[in-house]
Structure formats: structure tokens, C-alpha cells
Design a protein around this motif. Structure first.
Motif, PDB file in Angstrom:
ATOM      1  N   VAL A   1      11.015 -69.149  18.271  1.00  0.00           N
ATOM      2  CA  VAL A   1      10.550 -68.040  17.432  1.00  0.00           C
ATOM      3  C   VAL A   1       9.705 -68.515  16.260  1.00  0.00           C
ATOM      4  O   VAL A   1       8.827 -67.787  15.786  1.00  0.00           O
ATOM      5  CB  VAL A   1      11.746 -67.198  16.923  1.00  0.00           C
TER       6      VAL A   1
ATOM      7  N   SER B   1       7.769 -63.413  20.496  1.00  0.00           N
ATOM      8  CA  SER B   1       8.995 -64.206  20.346  1.00  0.00           C
ATOM      9  C   SER B   1      10.066 -63.769  21.336  1.00  0.00           C
ATOM     10  O   SER B   1      10.770 -64.603  21.919  1.00  0.00           O
ATOM     11  CB  SER B   1       9.533 -64.084  18.915  1.00  0.00           C
TER      12      SER B   1
ATOM     13  N   THR C   1       6.093 -68.445  17.347  1.00  0.00           N
ATOM     14  CA  THR C   1       5.545 -67.261  18.027  1.00  0.00           C
ATOM     15  C   THR C   1       5.635 -65.969  17.224  1.00  0.00           C
ATOM     16  O   THR C   1       5.156 -64.938  17.704  1.00  0.00           O
ATOM     17  CB  THR C   1       6.274 -67.042  19.366  1.00  0.00           C
TER      18      THR C   1
END
Length: 277
Positions: free
Chosen positions: A208, A136, A211
Motif C-alpha cells: 500500500v 492498493s 500504490t
């Protein structure tokens, strides 16, 4: 001439007052809607209740947002610094410089959800980083890299040619000049630019959520751990109708952190206005 100056000054003052007023209004509105949720326990406690988030606090989300932003800022800042140094001080081909600028501008125009998909396909699956803080952070670094690089490049282009010529006449290498003269000279401006970009990264949810971000996770113990983030936690609270009050409380904390980063970015300017070194 005087009338136009007065009009311009009035518009400037009015715009400033409206901007500050809008900021105060939004913060106040969100805080009031939170209905007293924003307390020390709310900030330091873990999410609880069923469904998760209907009670408890948001500390793992705060810690996760700060950590992933730190990874993104460090990664993007280092890459952007050396890219800007190369383009200003070492690149001698106008065509190649134009190509690099075009690529960086294209990266700046990529939607955040597309960056999230890229991070999932390349970082999470191809490089086998997994759903993690590192994946992220690197995805966010790609997002804020153009933001930092363009500003650093402009900053370095404003360097006095006399300073560079004086260093060269003394037989000082260009690398020594950059790291021992320019870097200390522009230290505050560089930190200000990175802090401003960090606020941009902290408020992003799409990169985010694909990920490494989870609905419920503890404070990450390593960069390979999944984590919680404030934007995604806010999205879940509102999207699933879990708790509107906690959503407003989360939004207020997120806005306060982003505002703090923006104030940190403006600190060099404030100190310069007050005449401090």
C-alpha cells in the motif's frame, strides 16, 4: 502406548497454553508501552501536531485500512472462488490443472514489496488508477488471492461425490448445483477463509505504501482517493521517531483489528463446537 498418549496430550496442552500466553503477553506489553495513549479520542481523532502524528489520533488510518481491506477481500474472494470452481468442477486436463496450481503457488511466493512495485508500475501508472484506494486494494487482492484460492479448492475437493451424482441424476446443471447447493453449504467456511485472509491483508505495509497510502490524508471519499493505513502510519511513527507512544497505540489498535478478524474467521468452528446451527 498409554505413556505416549499422555505425553502427546501434555505437549498439546502446553503448546496451547504457550500460544495463548504469548498472545496475551504481546498485547499487554504493547498496551502498557502505549502509556495510556489508547483512548476513544485517540481512535476517533485525526492526526495532528508537528510533525504530523505526534498528537491527535488515527481515525483516518483505521478507516483507510478497513476500506482497502474490504476492496482486497471482495476482489480476491470473487476471483479465488471462480478459479477454485473451475479447477475442481470444470477443468478436465491434468496438465493444465498442474500448470494453474504452479502459477498460483508462484504468486503466493512473491515478496510483498515486489507486489507493491508491480502495483505501482501496472495499476498506478499503466492503467492510470493513480495513488488510490482502488490501486492498493487490487494489489493486496493479488497478495491474498493464493491464500483464499488454495483453501477454497481444498474445500470443494472434499464435496461428497454422492451429492454431485444425485444432483446430476435429477438433471440439475452443474452451475445450479454449485450456486444453489454448494455455495449455501459452504457459506460459513468461505466467509471464514476470506476473513482470515483479510487479517493478512490488513497488516501489510509494503504493497500500500507504493500504490496509494499517504503519511497524512483524510478519510477517503471515493475509491480513487489516497488514504492512510495503520501499518504505514506505524512505520512512519517509528521510522522517523515522531512518537513512540503513539506508535505503540497504533500497533495495539492494528493488532486488535487483526485479532478480531481472526476471531471472526474462527466463529463458525466455535459455533459448531457449541452445537449451534
Amino acid at each position: 502406548m498409554k505413556a505416549s498418549n499422555v505425553t502427546l496430550r501434555c505437549w498439546t496442552i502446553l503448546s496451547t497454553v504457550l500460544s495463548l500466553g504469548l498472545l496475551v503477553f504481546i498485547l499487554g506489553f504493547v498496551y502498557i508501552k502505549a502509556q495510556g495513549v489508547v483512548t476513544l479520542n485517540f481512535i476517533l481523532a485525526k492526526p495532528a501536531g508537528f510533525p504530523v502524528g505526534s498528537a491527535g489520533g488515527i481515525w483516518p488510518a483505521i478507516a483507510g485500512s478497513l476500506l482497502v481491506t474490504l476492496i482486497a477481500a471482495l476482489s480476491a474472494g470473487i476471483l479465488a472462488f471462480f478459479t477454485a470452481v473451475y479447477m475442481v468442477f470444470y477443468c478436465r486436463s491434468p496438465r493444465f490443472s498442474l500448470l494453474l496450481n504452479l502459477i498460483i503457488q508462484c504468486i503466493a511466493g512473491i515478496p510483498s514489496i515486489v507486489l507493491g512495485l508491480f502495483g505501482y508500475a501496472f495499476l498506478v501508472i499503466k492503467l492510470e488508477l493513480g495513488l488510490s484506494l482502488l490501486a492498493s486494494g487490487l494489489t493486496l487482492a493479488i497478495m491474498i488471492f493464493p491464500f483464499i484460492q488454495i483453501r477454497l479448492q481444498k474445500l470443494f475437493q472434499e464435496t461428497s461425490q454422492q451429492l454431485l451424482d444425485a444432483a446430476a441424476s435429477l438433471g440439475v446443471s452443474q452451475a445450479y448445483t454449485i450456486f444453489n447447493l454448494l455455495l449455501p453449504l459452504y457459506r460459513k467456511q468461505i466467509l471464514s477463509i476470506v476473513a482470515l485472509a483479510s487479517g493478512f491483508a490488513m497488516g501489510a505495509a509494503a504493497p500500500v505504501m507504493l500504490t496509494g497510502c499517504m503519511m497524512n490524508a483524510p478519510v477517503p471519499k471515493s475509491i480513487t482517493s489516497p488514504f492512510m493505513s495503520l501499518p504505514y502510519h506505524l512505520y512512519v511513527l517509528i521510522g522517523q521517531g515522531i512518537s513512540l507512544e503513539n506508535a505503540y497505540g497504533t500497533a495495539f489498535i492494528l493488532m486488535s483489528l487483526v485479532l478480531g478478524l481472526n476471531l471472526l474467521a474462527a466463529l463458525p468452528t466455535i459455533l459448531r463446537m457449541r452445537g449451534k446451527p
